[in-house]
Scaffold this motif. Structure first.
Motif, PDB file in Angstrom:
ATOM      1  N   GLN B 252     -17.101   5.249  15.699  1.00 38.12           N
ATOM      2  CA  GLN B 252     -16.014   5.849  14.928  1.00 38.12           C
ATOM      3  C   GLN B 252     -14.954   6.417  15.866  1.00 38.12           C
ATOM      4  O   GLN B 252     -13.747   6.266  15.632  1.00 38.12           O
ATOM      5  CB  GLN B 252     -16.561   6.961  14.039  1.00 38.12           C
ATOM      6  CG  GLN B 252     -17.129   6.447  12.740  1.00 38.12           C
ATOM      7  CD  GLN B 252     -17.784   7.569  11.954  1.00 38.12           C
ATOM      8  OE1 GLN B 252     -17.769   8.706  12.379  1.00 38.12           O
ATOM      9  NE2 GLN B 252     -18.351   7.213  10.824  1.00 38.12           N
ATOM     10  N   LEU B 253     -15.459   7.054  16.930  1.00 39.95           N
ATOM     11  CA  LEU B 253     -14.533   7.640  17.901  1.00 39.95           C
ATOM     12  C   LEU B 253     -13.677   6.558  18.533  1.00 39.95           C
ATOM     13  O   LEU B 253     -12.461   6.697  18.704  1.00 39.95           O
ATOM     14  CB  LEU B 253     -15.357   8.368  18.961  1.00 39.95           C
ATOM     15  CG  LEU B 253     -14.632   9.440  19.752  1.00 39.95           C
ATOM     16  CD1 LEU B 253     -14.243  10.557  18.822  1.00 39.95           C
ATOM     17  CD2 LEU B 253     -15.529   9.960  20.850  1.00 39.95           C
ATOM     18  N   LYS B 254     -14.340   5.428  18.861  1.00 36.99           N
ATOM     19  CA  LYS B 254     -13.628   4.318  19.483  1.00 36.99           C
ATOM     20  C   LYS B 254     -12.525   3.802  18.551  1.00 36.99           C
ATOM     21  O   LYS B 254     -11.386   3.587  18.966  1.00 36.99           O
ATOM     22  CB  LYS B 254     -14.628   3.198  19.798  1.00 36.99           C
ATOM     23  CG  LYS B 254     -14.242   2.358  21.004  1.00 36.99           C
ATOM     24  CD  LYS B 254     -15.256   1.270  21.242  1.00 36.99           C
ATOM     25  CE  LYS B 254     -16.540   1.799  21.871  1.00 36.99           C
ATOM     26  NZ  LYS B 254     -17.586   0.764  21.953  1.00 36.99           N
ATOM     27  N   ALA B 255     -12.933   3.634  17.269  1.00 34.05           N
ATOM     28  CA  ALA B 255     -11.971   3.134  16.291  1.00 34.05           C
ATOM     29  C   ALA B 255     -10.803   4.099  16.162  1.00 34.05           C
ATOM     30  O   ALA B 255      -9.635   3.684  16.088  1.00 34.05           O
ATOM     31  CB  ALA B 255     -12.659   2.953  14.944  1.00 34.05           C
ATOM     32  N   LEU B 256     -11.120   5.388  16.185  1.00 29.32           N
ATOM     33  CA  LEU B 256     -10.071   6.402  16.056  1.00 29.32           C
ATOM     34  C   LEU B 256      -9.110   6.329  17.229  1.00 29.32           C
ATOM     35  O   LEU B 256      -7.878   6.342  17.061  1.00 29.32           O
ATOM     36  CB  LEU B 256     -10.736   7.777  15.985  1.00 29.32           C
ATOM     37  CG  LEU B 256      -9.874   8.921  15.494  1.00 29.32           C
ATOM     38  CD1 LEU B 256      -9.586   8.731  14.024  1.00 29.32           C
ATOM     39  CD2 LEU B 256     -10.597  10.246  15.705  1.00 29.32           C
ATOM     40  N   GLU B 257      -9.711   6.186  18.429  1.00 32.61           N
ATOM     41  CA  GLU B 257      -8.861   6.117  19.631  1.00 32.61           C
ATOM     42  C   GLU B 257      -7.964   4.894  19.585  1.00 32.61           C
ATOM     43  O   GLU B 257      -6.778   4.953  19.906  1.00 32.61           O
ATOM     44  CB  GLU B 257      -9.734   6.066  20.883  1.00 32.61           C
ATOM     45  CG  GLU B 257     -10.190   7.442  21.319  1.00 32.61           C
ATOM     46  CD  GLU B 257     -11.142   7.375  22.486  1.00 32.61           C
ATOM     47  OE1 GLU B 257     -11.455   6.251  22.919  1.00 32.61           O
ATOM     48  OE2 GLU B 257     -11.563   8.454  22.951  1.00 32.61           O
ATOM     49  N   GLN B 258      -8.568   3.767  19.148  1.00 29.35           N
ATOM     50  CA  GLN B 258      -7.789   2.527  19.082  1.00 29.35           C
ATOM     51  C   GLN B 258      -6.609   2.688  18.127  1.00 29.35           C
ATOM     52  O   GLN B 258      -5.475   2.334  18.450  1.00 29.35           O
ATOM     53  CB  GLN B 258      -8.699   1.403  18.598  1.00 29.35           C
ATOM     54  CG  GLN B 258      -8.156   0.022  18.884  1.00 29.35           C
ATOM     55  CD  GLN B 258      -9.071  -1.033  18.305  1.00 29.35           C
ATOM     56  OE1 GLN B 258     -10.218  -0.742  17.984  1.00 29.35           O
ATOM     57  NE2 GLN B 258      -8.567  -2.247  18.165  1.00 29.35           N
ATOM     58  N   ARG B 259      -6.920   3.293  16.975  1.00 29.98           N
ATOM     59  CA  ARG B 259      -5.864   3.472  15.973  1.00 29.98           C
ATOM     60  C   ARG B 259      -4.761   4.378  16.504  1.00 29.98           C
ATOM     61  O   ARG B 259      -3.577   4.113  16.344  1.00 29.98           O
ATOM     62  CB  ARG B 259      -6.462   4.066  14.700  1.00 29.98           C
ATOM     63  CG  ARG B 259      -6.561   3.047  13.591  1.00 29.98           C
ATOM     64  CD  ARG B 259      -7.183   3.671  12.375  1.00 29.98           C
ATOM     65  NE  ARG B 259      -8.606   3.922  12.576  1.00 29.98           N
ATOM     66  CZ  ARG B 259      -9.318   4.821  11.925  1.00 29.98           C
ATOM     67  NH1 ARG B 259      -8.734   5.589  11.034  1.00 29.98           N
ATOM     68  NH2 ARG B 259     -10.598   4.966  12.151  1.00 29.98           N
ATOM     69  N   SER B 260      -5.184   5.445  17.197  1.00 32.85           N
ATOM     70  CA  SER B 260      -4.156   6.367  17.686  1.00 32.85           C
ATOM     71  C   SER B 260      -3.332   5.702  18.785  1.00 32.85           C
ATOM     72  O   SER B 260      -2.124   5.922  18.884  1.00 32.85           O
ATOM     73  CB  SER B 260      -4.801   7.653  18.196  1.00 32.85           C
ATOM     74  OG  SER B 260      -5.703   7.358  19.213  1.00 32.85           O
ATOM     75  N   GLU B 261      -4.011   4.842  19.594  1.00 41.52           N
ATOM     76  CA  GLU B 261      -3.239   4.132  20.627  1.00 41.52           C
ATOM     77  C   GLU B 261      -2.216   3.218  20.000  1.00 41.52           C
ATOM     78  O   GLU B 261      -1.053   3.186  20.419  1.00 41.52           O
ATOM     79  CB  GLU B 261      -4.193   3.309  21.492  1.00 41.52           C
ATOM     80  CG  GLU B 261      -4.559   3.992  22.784  1.00 41.52           C
ATOM     81  CD  GLU B 261      -5.623   3.217  23.516  1.00 41.52           C
ATOM     82  OE1 GLU B 261      -5.631   1.975  23.386  1.00 41.52           O
ATOM     83  OE2 GLU B 261      -6.451   3.859  24.198  1.00 41.52           O
ATOM     84  N   GLU B 262      -2.657   2.483  18.973  1.00 37.86           N
ATOM     85  CA  GLU B 262      -1.710   1.595  18.279  1.00 37.86           C
ATOM     86  C   GLU B 262      -0.535   2.383  17.747  1.00 37.86           C
ATOM     87  O   GLU B 262       0.625   1.997  17.896  1.00 37.86           O
ATOM     88  CB  GLU B 262      -2.416   0.884  17.117  1.00 37.86           C
ATOM     89  CG  GLU B 262      -3.259  -0.289  17.545  1.00 37.86           C
ATOM     90  CD  GLU B 262      -4.078  -0.821  16.388  1.00 37.86           C
ATOM     91  OE1 GLU B 262      -3.817  -0.416  15.239  1.00 37.86           O
ATOM     92  OE2 GLU B 262      -4.988  -1.637  16.644  1.00 37.86           O
ATOM     93  N   ARG B 263      -0.866   3.512  17.153  1.00 37.49           N
ATOM     94  CA  ARG B 263       0.162   4.351  16.557  1.00 37.49           C
ATOM     95  C   ARG B 263       1.128   4.833  17.636  1.00 37.49           C
ATOM     96  O   ARG B 263       2.356   4.723  17.497  1.00 37.49           O
ATOM     97  CB  ARG B 263      -0.519   5.529  15.869  1.00 37.49           C
ATOM     98  CG  ARG B 263       0.385   6.484  15.178  1.00 37.49           C
ATOM     99  CD  ARG B 263       0.968   5.821  13.940  1.00 37.49           C
ATOM    100  NE  ARG B 263       1.869   6.721  13.255  1.00 37.49           N
ATOM    101  CZ  ARG B 263       1.465   7.558  12.295  1.00 37.49           C
ATOM    102  NH1 ARG B 263       0.225   7.580  11.923  1.00 37.49           N
ATOM    103  NH2 ARG B 263       2.345   8.356  11.718  1.00 37.49           N
ATOM    104  N   LEU B 264       0.543   5.291  18.768  1.00 40.68           N
ATOM    105  CA  LEU B 264       1.378   5.803  19.845  1.00 40.68           C
ATOM    106  C   LEU B 264       2.253   4.687  20.411  1.00 40.68           C
ATOM    107  O   LEU B 264       3.430   4.882  20.664  1.00 40.68           O
ATOM    108  CB  LEU B 264       0.503   6.412  20.940  1.00 40.68           C
ATOM    109  CG  LEU B 264      -0.068   7.796  20.626  1.00 40.68           C
ATOM    110  CD1 LEU B 264      -1.022   8.213  21.716  1.00 40.68           C
ATOM    111  CD2 LEU B 264       1.063   8.790  20.486  1.00 40.68           C
ATOM    112  N   GLY B 265       1.602   3.522  20.588  1.00 39.94           N
ATOM    113  CA  GLY B 265       2.348   2.391  21.123  1.00 39.94           C
ATOM    114  C   GLY B 265       3.523   2.042  20.223  1.00 39.94           C
ATOM    115  O   GLY B 265       4.646   1.824  20.705  1.00 39.94           O
ATOM    116  N   ARG B 266       3.278   2.062  18.903  1.00 36.55           N
ATOM    117  CA  ARG B 266       4.341   1.720  17.977  1.00 36.55           C
ATOM    118  C   ARG B 266       5.469   2.749  18.065  1.00 36.55           C
ATOM    119  O   ARG B 266       6.642   2.413  18.104  1.00 36.55           O
ATOM    120  CB  ARG B 266       3.781   1.667  16.562  1.00 36.55           C
ATOM    121  CG  ARG B 266       4.551   0.752  15.663  1.00 36.55           C
ATOM    122  CD  ARG B 266       3.785   0.503  14.394  1.00 36.55           C
ATOM    123  NE  ARG B 266       3.524   1.751  13.695  1.00 36.55           N
ATOM    124  CZ  ARG B 266       2.512   1.926  12.849  1.00 36.55           C
ATOM    125  NH1 ARG B 266       1.680   0.945  12.612  1.00 36.55           N
ATOM    126  NH2 ARG B 266       2.357   3.067  12.251  1.00 36.55           N
TER     127      ARG B 266
END
Lengths: 99, 275
Positions: B252-266
């Motif tokens: 879950q943590l990994k998924a959260l980090e991935q999502r936040s990275e995508e968000r930050l990247g966007r």
């Protein structure tokens, strides 16, 4: 509505309880079904008491409740001690006379 | 209700409505007592059915029994059942293995036939009129007084024997659940010596507390991320009821980090476009 419908309900509940005793394997649930049958009998007694206009039926229902309480105490003690020795509350597992 | 209700054939409409509404509830409760998989759910359904039956007793003029039904059955007996369910284990499910082939279907068929016979028998009896309890209750000044005068005169021996039965049941339950101690109990000195000379000198570590879980059946994590069995209490360890959420929560943590990275990247891309 005639009070005879209470008798039909009592018969239905008794039947459901009897079927439950035969169908279920968990000893506790089997016991609950026995309680349901006793309750159905009590309902029939109370209804007959009303139909005939005397209180004897209610006395019998009262005694049934006392006997049910005694039965539950002993029965649950048996279930607990069986569970301690066999680690299972299933009535199928208690098929052997000895461990 | 005294003189008018004598040998009547119909109850009031209110009682009929009450009967049909609560009767359905009672049957549903009884059916779910039989059909629910877990014993706890069965017990709660049965408690509901018993409360409905108490209302029916009250409607039938059995005021004493209605109250006793609630106090003794739903109050004492069902709580006893729940205690035993807790002792024996909530997770103990029914075994689905059939020892006798087709026994369930045969049992259901037998139950159905029995019910049909019983209901047909009641249908054949001529029970069209009823007397009502008005006169019987009024004779001694009330339902409770009437029951008392019967219990202490006509049924006094049965009442005494009931007392003997209850005492026997109590002693029987104590005898059945009594366990003889086979080994000597440790005294305080031995326990303290064992504690100090054992492997674990400080108190045992606490169970794992994450942001989302703080239950005692979740082990704490060691620095390398593996769960430590020592943190869960011995009883749960022996029952095998340790809930391991370390992998799950890491994912879950990994998924959260991935999502936040995508968000930050966007967001960064948007900022660059804006510049």
């Amino acid at each position: 509505m005639n009070p005879v419908y209470y008798l039909y309900l009592a018969a239905l509940l008794f039947t459901i309880g009897a079927a439950g005793v035969l169908i279920r394997r968990n000893a506790i649930v089997v016991f609950m079904c026995v309680e349901l049958m006793l309750n159905a009998c009590n309902l029939a007694f109370v209804t007959f008491s009303r139909m005939h206009g005397n209180l004897d039926g209610q006395i019998i229902a009262f005694f049934t409740m006392v006997v049910a309480a005694a039965e539950v105490v002993v029965g649950l003690a048996i279930i607990v001690s069986v569970f301690r020795s066999r680690h299972s509350a299933s009535v199928d597992d208690a098929s052997l006379m000895k461990l | 209700m005294t003189a008018l209700a004598a040998a009547a054939s119909q109850t009031s409409t209110g009682e009929a409505v009450q009967f049909w509404v609560l009767g359905i509830v009672a049957v549903i409760g009884a059916l779910s007592t039989v059909l629910m998989k877990k014993a706890v759910h069965s017990a709660l359904s049965l408690a509901g059915t018993m409360i409905v039956l108490a209302v029916f007793y009250l409607a039938n003029g059995a005021y004493f029994l209605g109250i006793v039904q609630i106090v003794v059955y739903t109050g004492a007996i069902m709580m006893l059942f729940l205690f035993v369910v807790m002792l024996v284990g909530v997770t103990a499910a029914d075994s689905l293995k059939e020892t006798l082939k087709g026994q369930r279907w045969l049992a259901a068929g037998c139950g159905l036939g029995f019910g049909v016979l019983l209901i047909a028998g009641i249908g054949n009896a001529s029970l069209n009129s009823f007397n009502g309890l008005g006169t019987a209750n009024a004779e001694h000044g009330g339902n409770v007084e009437g029951l008392a005068s019967l219990i202490f005169t006509k049924y006094v021996f049965a009442f005494e024997i009931t007392g003997a039965l209850l005492i026997t049941a109590t002693v029987g339950a104590m005898v059945l659940t009594h366990r003889e101690r086979t080994e000597r109990a440790k005294n305080q000195r031995e326990m303290s010596e064992e504690r100090v000379r054992g492997k674990q000198l400080p108190p045992l570590p606490a169970p794992g507390v994450y942001a989302r879980h703080n239950a005692v059946d979740i082990p704490g994590l060691l620095p390398d991320g593996t769960p430590s069995e020592l943190t869960v209490m011995q009883t749960l360890r022996k029952r095998g009821q340790i809930r391991d959420v370390s992998n799950e929560s890491l994912e879950q943590l990994k998924a959260l980090e991935q999502r936040s990275e995508e968000r930050l990247g966007r967001d960064n891309e948007e900022e660059e476009v804006a510049k």
